[in-house]
Each structure stands twice: as structure tokens, then as C-alpha cells.
Write a protein that holds these residues in place. Sequence first.
Motif, PDB file in Angstrom:
ATOM      1  N   PHE A 101       4.234  19.116   3.299  1.00  0.00           N
ATOM      2  CA  PHE A 101       4.442  19.080   1.841  1.00  0.00           C
ATOM      3  C   PHE A 101       3.585  20.134   1.136  1.00  0.00           C
ATOM      4  O   PHE A 101       2.564  19.824   0.527  1.00  0.00           O
ATOM      5  N   ASN A 129      -8.697   8.487   4.996  1.00  0.00           N
ATOM      6  CA  ASN A 129      -7.371   8.323   5.611  1.00  0.00           C
ATOM      7  C   ASN A 129      -7.460   7.717   7.013  1.00  0.00           C
ATOM      8  O   ASN A 129      -7.782   8.421   7.962  1.00  0.00           O
ATOM      9  N   SER A 176      -9.845   2.227  -1.848  1.00  0.00           N
ATOM     10  CA  SER A 176      -9.301   3.504  -1.372  1.00  0.00           C
ATOM     11  C   SER A 176      -9.884   4.671  -2.140  1.00  0.00           C
ATOM     12  O   SER A 176     -10.192   4.551  -3.340  1.00  0.00           O
ATOM     13  N   VAL A 227       2.346   4.213  -1.852  1.00  0.00           N
ATOM     14  CA  VAL A 227       2.247   4.852  -3.173  1.00  0.00           C
ATOM     15  C   VAL A 227       3.626   5.000  -3.821  1.00  0.00           C
ATOM     16  O   VAL A 227       3.851   4.575  -4.955  1.00  0.00           O
ATOM     17  N   LYS A 249       0.808  -1.237   0.000  1.00  0.00           N
ATOM     18  CA  LYS A 249       0.000   0.000   0.000  1.00  0.00           C
ATOM     19  C   LYS A 249       0.834   1.277   0.000  1.00  0.00           C
ATOM     20  O   LYS A 249       0.322   2.355   0.286  1.00  0.00           O
ATOM     21  N   ASN A 277       3.102   8.191   5.737  1.00  0.00           N
ATOM     22  CA  ASN A 277       1.838   8.859   6.047  1.00  0.00           C
ATOM     23  C   ASN A 277       2.021   9.929   7.137  1.00  0.00           C
ATOM     24  O   ASN A 277       2.921   9.847   7.977  1.00  0.00           O
ATOM     25  N   LEU A 278       1.104  10.897   7.119  1.00  0.00           N
ATOM     26  CA  LEU A 278       1.227  12.081   7.978  1.00  0.00           C
ATOM     27  C   LEU A 278       1.220  11.744   9.469  1.00  0.00           C
ATOM     28  O   LEU A 278       2.122  12.180  10.209  1.00  0.00           O
ATOM     29  N   ARG A 313       4.498  17.307  -2.337  1.00  0.00           N
ATOM     30  CA  ARG A 313       4.923  15.948  -2.708  1.00  0.00           C
ATOM     31  C   ARG A 313       4.270  15.602  -4.035  1.00  0.00           C
ATOM     32  O   ARG A 313       3.067  15.806  -4.227  1.00  0.00           O
TER      33      ARG A 313
HETATM   34  C1  WQD Z   1      -1.819  13.091   4.063  1.00  0.00           C
HETATM   35  C2  WQD Z   1      -1.484  14.570   3.878  1.00  0.00           C
HETATM   36  C3  WQD Z   1       0.420  14.947   2.485  1.00  0.00           C
HETATM   37  C4  WQD Z   1       3.344  13.155   5.174  1.00  0.00           C
HETATM   38  C5  WQD Z   1      -2.188   7.883   1.112  1.00  0.00           C
HETATM   39  C6  WQD Z   1      -2.594   6.933   0.031  1.00  0.00           C
HETATM   40  C7  WQD Z   1      -3.949   6.367   0.337  1.00  0.00           C
HETATM   41  C8  WQD Z   1      -3.904   5.733   1.684  1.00  0.00           C
HETATM   42  C9  WQD Z   1      -3.514   6.770   2.733  1.00  0.00           C
HETATM   43  C10 WQD Z   1      -3.336   3.424   1.495  1.00  0.00           C
HETATM   44  C11 WQD Z   1      -1.095  14.900   2.445  1.00  0.00           C
HETATM   45  C12 WQD Z   1       0.681  15.425   3.908  1.00  0.00           C
HETATM   46  C13 WQD Z   1       2.163  13.604   4.609  1.00  0.00           C
HETATM   47  C14 WQD Z   1       4.333  14.073   5.594  1.00  0.00           C
HETATM   48  C15 WQD Z   1       2.898  15.878   4.870  1.00  0.00           C
HETATM   49  N1  WQD Z   1      -2.960   4.688   1.689  1.00  0.00           N
HETATM   50  N2  WQD Z   1       1.951  14.937   4.460  1.00  0.00           N
HETATM   51  N3  WQD Z   1       4.067  15.422   5.425  1.00  0.00           N
HETATM   52  O1  WQD Z   1      -1.381  10.760   0.634  1.00  0.00           O
HETATM   53  O2  WQD Z   1      -3.686  11.330   1.581  1.00  0.00           O
HETATM   54  O3  WQD Z   1      -3.087   8.941   1.163  1.00  0.00           O
HETATM   55  O4  WQD Z   1      -2.211   7.242   2.369  1.00  0.00           O
HETATM   56  O5  WQD Z   1      -4.447   3.025   1.295  1.00  0.00           O
HETATM   57  O6  WQD Z   1      -4.281   5.422  -0.644  1.00  0.00           O
HETATM   58  O7  WQD Z   1      -2.688   7.666  -1.186  1.00  0.00           O
HETATM   59  O8  WQD Z   1      -2.001  10.175   3.027  1.00  0.00           O
HETATM   60  O9  WQD Z   1      -0.836  10.459   5.170  1.00  0.00           O
HETATM   61  O10 WQD Z   1       0.551  10.260   3.041  1.00  0.00           O
HETATM   62  O11 WQD Z   1      -0.740  12.339   3.485  1.00  0.00           O
HETATM   63  O12 WQD Z   1       2.689  17.103   4.723  1.00  0.00           O
HETATM   64  O13 WQD Z   1       5.421  13.734   6.113  1.00  0.00           O
HETATM   65  O14 WQD Z   1      -0.367  14.891   4.682  1.00  0.00           O
HETATM   66  O15 WQD Z   1       0.963  15.874   1.550  1.00  0.00           O
HETATM   67  O16 WQD Z   1      -1.574  16.209   2.155  1.00  0.00           O
HETATM   68  P1  WQD Z   1      -2.517  10.419   1.525  1.00  0.00           P
HETATM   69  P2  WQD Z   1      -0.686  10.755   3.719  1.00  0.00           P
END
Ligand code: WQD
Length: 335
Positions: free
Chosen positions: A218, A179, A125, A87, A85, A199-200, A295
Amino acid sequence: MNTILVTGGLGFIGSHTVVELQNAGYHVIIIDNLYNSKMEVLDQITEITGIKPSYFNIDLRNKEEVHAFFNSHQIDGIIHFAASKAVGESVKNPLLYYENNIATLVYILQEMKTHQIPNFIFSSSCTVYGQADELPITENAPVKPAESPYGNTKQIGEEIIEQSCHATHLKAIALRYFNPIGAHESVKIGELPLGVPQNLIPYITQTAAGIRKELSVFGDDYPTPDGTAIRDYIHVVDLAKAHIAALERLIKGINKKEFEVFNIGTGKGSSVLEVIKTFEKINQLHLSYKIVERRKGDITAAYADTTLANKELGWKAEKTLEEALHSAWRWQQKQ
Ligand code: WQD
């Protein structure tokens, strides 16, 4: 008592769903190859519910082992979490994603056909929507060309399942997660990101714990109120409960079509800065962060229209962002 196979049942969402299945009285069998999870999660689940799920360490890419399993177990339904999972990883290694996410799905569906297993819940998703044209996002929003092989495997997976439902006895529901965040109130299970968190929320909790120096935000130049991207953060326990509601819909035979899709979110969007401020407030700490470039592949905003799930599944997210962020922090402190 219905026996439910949970593939990826030792993972983040899988383990929380196993707990809710056992709480609802189902007999659970877990298949997990520990690629992205740990064996001790099985003991933690057992401690929470007092019931040890059956567990098999099978790699679903091994068609013979999958075949042998289904020949020796009576299964009433399957909740299929097992998949890769990340990306970014999928962009670097697409064939790993097509093998691990698609080939294994086909093997499972073939066994369901052979053994006439009727009920299937698929972990999908909101990624399938890309940047939706309208917010909040309904299930009728168009599925857009995937931005990553990971997202593509979710789109292809849904198509494979839908076509299987039309061709066989199969009834299936795809849950399109927004999320997932947070941890079980017992703090015995939670998110276990291996390596640097993508993930965030895990990045935030590891920064607060001093494991990471500071959080990189990001981009703050998105067309949103505070410039940072907006997502729908749903407590993993609320998400787990949605799987029970979906499974019961199929077992009771009250599904309206043989293949159905539901958005599973809170219906509320939160920006990255809002999440940071909420995390600081609810946990009474300061979080060190800096704004960096966007990102690649990130969308501006996504949050769910949950009307259909509320109405058809009788399910609604109950936990707040504060509760989810507090549980995430308590879980991190325990690591
Ligand atoms: C959330 C927000 C980032 C990390 C992905 C997959 C989705 C699901 C969940 C599997 C975004 C920002 C993130 C960081 C940041 N995965 N961010 N600094 O990208 O919405 O979804 O994970 O099923 O399919 O696409 O989740 O938690 O990566 O990011 O600023 O160190 O936080 O830019 O806006 P995302 P995320």
C-alpha cells in the motif's frame, strides 16, 4: 494460586498470553464468544502447557451472563482482550465497535467494583498516537484524534479505566501494542485471520502459501528510506510475556500510579519492503507483490521507545523479526 480471567483468551494475543500465564503458575479462566476465534485453540493451549484452562462461552454484551459469571467465580485479576479490532470494519459499522468494545468494558469494570477485584490489564494500541510527531514514540506522546472508531474505542477505553481507578480501588495497566506478529514455537497456536487478512503478515504468509495471488504494497511514496511505511513488528510471545510482567507489577503492588500505560514494541522500525525481503530470506522463497495506492488512514511510521517498559516492567522484547517471520510461515504451512 492467583486466578486470572482472560477475556478473548482464545484469540491471537489472548491464547499466547494464556500459555505464558499458565507457565508462570497462574490458574486461568477464559471467556470467549468465538466471534473471532475457534474452539480448538483451547485444546492447542492444553497440549502446549498440559493444563486445560477453564472456559466459558459468554458474550460480554450479555450483562446478565457476565453478572452471573462474576457471582460464581473468585477472580484475582483480569486481562481484557475481548474486542473487535478491524480498523476498516469499524469505519463501516461504528456502533458494533462502541457496543462490543466499550459497553462490555463498562460491564467488566462494574463487576470488578462490585466484587473488589483489584488488578486489570487492558489491551490498548499504538493507534492512539496516530502519526506521532517524534520517533521513537514514548508514552508521553500526545494521544491524537482517532482515525477510526476502532482507534477511538481504545482511547475511550483508557479514559474509562483511568477514571474508574481514581474513583475506586482499581489498579490498571494499559499496554499499547505495536504490531503483533508470529506464532508460538510449537506451531500449535498462531494468528487465525477470518476472511481476507487486513494485516500485512497474514497476507504475506497466505500469498506465500498460494492462497492469495500476490501481495499489494500500500504505497511506496512515503517519506521513508525505501518509500514504504514503517512499523514496529513484535513477536506475539514477547508481547504475551509483557502481560505477565504487568500483572505481576499490580499483584505485588509496585505500580507507581493506579493507572499506568506502557508501549510494548521492539523499539525497531521495519518498512514493508524490508519485511518482504526478510520473509523471503529467512524462509528461502520468493514473494510476489505489486505496489499500489496508499491505504486510507495509514500512517507513515510508528515504532516504540520501550525505555519505560524495560525499566518499570523489567520486560524487553527478545525475539527478532526473522524469528517472528519464520514462525509465521511455519504456522501458515500447518494450516
Ligand atoms: C502494516 C503495514 C500497511 C497489508 C493495524 C491496526 C492496529 C493493530 C495492527 C489491532 C502498513 C501495510 C498491510 C497489506 C500492506 N490492530 N500493508 N499490504 O495498519 O500498522 O495496524 O493492525 O490492534 O491497531 O491499526 O497494521 O498489518 O494492517 O499494516 O502494504 O496487504 O503494512 O499499509 O504500512 P497497521 P497492518
